[in-house]
Motif scaffolding. Structure first.
Motif, mmCIF file in Angstrom:
data_model
loop_
_atom_site.group_PDB
_atom_site.id
_atom_site.type_symbol
_atom_site.label_atom_id
_atom_site.label_comp_id
_atom_site.label_asym_id
_atom_site.label_seq_id
_atom_site.Cartn_x
_atom_site.Cartn_y
_atom_site.Cartn_z
ATOM 1 N N UNK A 375 -10.458 5.579 2.658
ATOM 2 C CA UNK A 375 -8.991 5.583 2.664
ATOM 3 C C UNK A 375 -8.446 6.641 3.602
ATOM 4 N N UNK A 376 -7.257 6.380 4.126
ATOM 5 C CA UNK A 376 -6.556 7.389 4.913
ATOM 6 C C UNK A 376 -5.945 8.429 3.984
ATOM 7 N N UNK A 377 -5.671 9.628 4.469
ATOM 8 C CA UNK A 377 -4.995 10.640 3.642
ATOM 9 C C UNK A 377 -3.646 10.099 3.149
ATOM 10 N N UNK A 378 -3.436 10.151 1.858
ATOM 11 C CA UNK A 378 -2.196 9.643 1.292
ATOM 12 C C UNK A 378 -2.233 8.169 0.943
ATOM 13 N N UNK A 379 -3.415 7.539 1.024
ATOM 14 C CA UNK A 379 -3.541 6.117 0.707
ATOM 15 C C UNK A 379 -3.063 5.820 -0.718
ATOM 16 N N UNK A 380 -2.365 4.688 -0.859
ATOM 17 C CA UNK A 380 -1.990 4.170 -2.178
ATOM 18 C C UNK A 380 -2.270 2.679 -2.197
ATOM 19 N N UNK A 381 -3.035 2.229 -3.182
ATOM 20 C CA UNK A 381 -3.364 0.804 -3.288
ATOM 21 C C UNK A 381 -2.097 -0.002 -3.544
ATOM 22 N N UNK A 382 -1.949 -1.113 -2.796
ATOM 23 C CA UNK A 382 -0.794 -1.992 -2.994
ATOM 24 C C UNK A 382 -1.061 -3.345 -2.347
ATOM 25 N N UNK A 383 -0.763 -4.447 -3.020
ATOM 26 C CA UNK A 383 -0.232 -4.518 -4.376
ATOM 27 C C UNK A 383 -1.314 -4.596 -5.450
ATOM 28 N N UNK A 384 -2.602 -4.577 -5.037
ATOM 29 C CA UNK A 384 -3.673 -4.576 -6.034
ATOM 30 C C UNK A 384 -4.876 -3.845 -5.452
ATOM 31 N N UNK A 385 -5.577 -3.103 -6.297
ATOM 32 C CA UNK A 385 -6.646 -2.227 -5.806
ATOM 33 C C UNK A 385 -7.856 -3.005 -5.302
#
Length: 438
Positions: A375-385
């Motif tokens: 993942x990149x720094x600050x990654x957030x899964x969306x809309x599903x992991x």
């Protein structure tokens, strides 16, 4: 000031066009063979084509009809059948799948309803609907499965089922073999590409030391030199895992190649042909790409190096959407969209060249990089992991750039693909790099 209504209409037109283009391709890939070929499993690595067809419809129903429009489920009982994480590909032929005609009707019913939703959709309010993201996500999802189905067509035995014109012939490339990419920071990833997927986000600064990268992907002729020099018989070019893989599977050449006397032949979509020397090499795994690079006294580029070579514009000190700029891909920029069923010769598409002079970074072949999928720094899964997050780690290697089988909607300078280092059925090639001495 831009009129929001005009922006919404442009987004609507883009979404409709992207969905229609994807469905036309799906129809081609599932109508060019008969029922038995649709329900058969042509390789344990791939699903039956009929599974992909209904899975496409089921994902569209879940996200556009249920999540966006709030409609009740059409066929809730089939959700688990077409859950890619519930059933491994090797087990899918044993499932009570919808037969071909029923799968077609189901996918068509969902599409008709989805287009009705799109007519009145608001492109704001939630992350899912902002800038039409959900519709773009579904168009990309279908195109990704279209590429998967094209891989299945390459694996299937039998007469030719698909045809397409060959790329335009070009003179043998005589430009520089490599290009210098300057050191320093650049912006990697994106925070403002509306349909970018979660693993492409967020944009962040990345420092890269100066390096040199191949102007074009490695060709069949260059890879053949590795073979003829005993590359598959010399353990020093391979990682320990790669050498074990070569020995265990008796690898001697790219997938679909076979030696015929003094020449090499390959099977391509049901046709046997002489391996063309000037095309980018295709159907090699990460271990093979890495071994070739070592043999050549070079290495695979890191993912950050690849993206800087593809996006960095030194004149403006900025990162562009594509190597040629910010404009969407056109036929003169890259070999995309299954317009052809093979890579174009090395050195093709000068209009798609990056400001630094690197060619064919988009289209033709997916390019293996040295990097693990992280993942990149600050990654957030969306809309599903399950789209990206569950694949992060050293088990998967990153591929960049897209292939001739990738549609433009699912390909951009920030797009990230990943796979296991043993995979060869995918449309994968590579280019090499070396660190610049300072």
């Amino acid at each position: 000031m831009t009129d929001p209504a005009l922006d919404a209409e442009a987004l609507r037109e883009r979404a409709v066009a992207s969905l229609i283009t994807a469905r036309d391709r799906t129809t081609l890939l599932t109508s060019c063979v008969d029922g038995p070929d649709l329900t058969a499993q042509h390789s344990p690595l791939m699903s039956p084509l009929v599974w992909d067809l209904a899975h496409i419809g089921n994902q569209e129903e879940q996200w556009l009809l249920r999540a966006v429009a709030g409609q009740e489920a059409i066929r809730p009982e089939i959700d688990t059948l077409y859950d890619a994480f519930e059933h491994p590909r090797a087990e899918r032929p044993k499932l009570p799948l919808l037969p071909p005609e029923e799968a077609r009707r189901y996918a068509a019913d969902v599409r008709g309803r989805a287009l009705d939703v799109l007519e009145t959709a608001a492109f704001h309010g939630t992350r899912l609907t902002e800038a039409g993201f959900a519709f773009g996500m579904i168009a990309q999802h279908e195109q990704q499965h279209d590429e998967t189905m094209l891989i299945t067509h390459q694996l299937r035995r039998g007469p030719q089922a698909l045809t397409a014109p060959d790329p335009e012939p070009v003179p043998l490339f005589t430009g520089p073999a490599e290009v210098l990419v300057p050191g320093g920071p650049f912006t990697m990833g994106t925070s403002d590409e509306p349909w970018a997927l979660d693993n492409e986000r967020p944009a962040h600064r990345r420092e890269v030391a100066p390096f040199r990268i191949d102007t074009t992907p490695v060709t069949n002729a260059a890879y053949r030199a590795f073979i003829e020099d005993g590359g598959y018989d010399e353990p020093r070019w391979w990682t320990a895992e790669g050498w074990a893989h070569v020995r265990r599977n008796s690898l001697t050449a790219p997938l679909f190649w076979r030696r015929d006397g003094r020449q090499w032949l390959r099977r391509r979509f049901g046709v046997t042909e002489v391996v063309p020397p000037d095309e980018p090499v295709l159907h090699v795994c990460w271990y093979e790409a890495d071994a070739y690079a070592r043999w050549a006294g070079r290495r695979l580029p890191t993912e950050a190096e690849w993206e800087k070579a593809a996006r960095y514009d030194p004149a403006g000190d900025r990162s562009m959407r594509y190597p040629w700029g910010d404009a969407d891909p056109g036929p003169g920029h890259a070999n995309l969209g299954q317009r052809h069923l093979r890579p174009a010769p090395a050195g093709s598409y000068p209009a798609g060249e990056s400001p630094l002079g690197v060619r064919q970074l988009i289209g033709d072949v997916w390019e293996w990089t040295a990097s693990d999928f992280l993942p990149y720094p600050g990654f957030r899964a969306f809309p599903y992991k399950e789209y990206s997050e569950v694949f992060f780690g050293p088990e998967h290697k990153v591929l960049r750039g897209g292939s001739f089988a990738v549609d433009p909607v699912a390909c951009r300078g920030t797009f990230r693909n990943w796979d296991l280092p043993v995979r060869r059925q995918i449309f994968s090639g590579f280019r090499t790099a070396r660190s610049e001495e300072v």
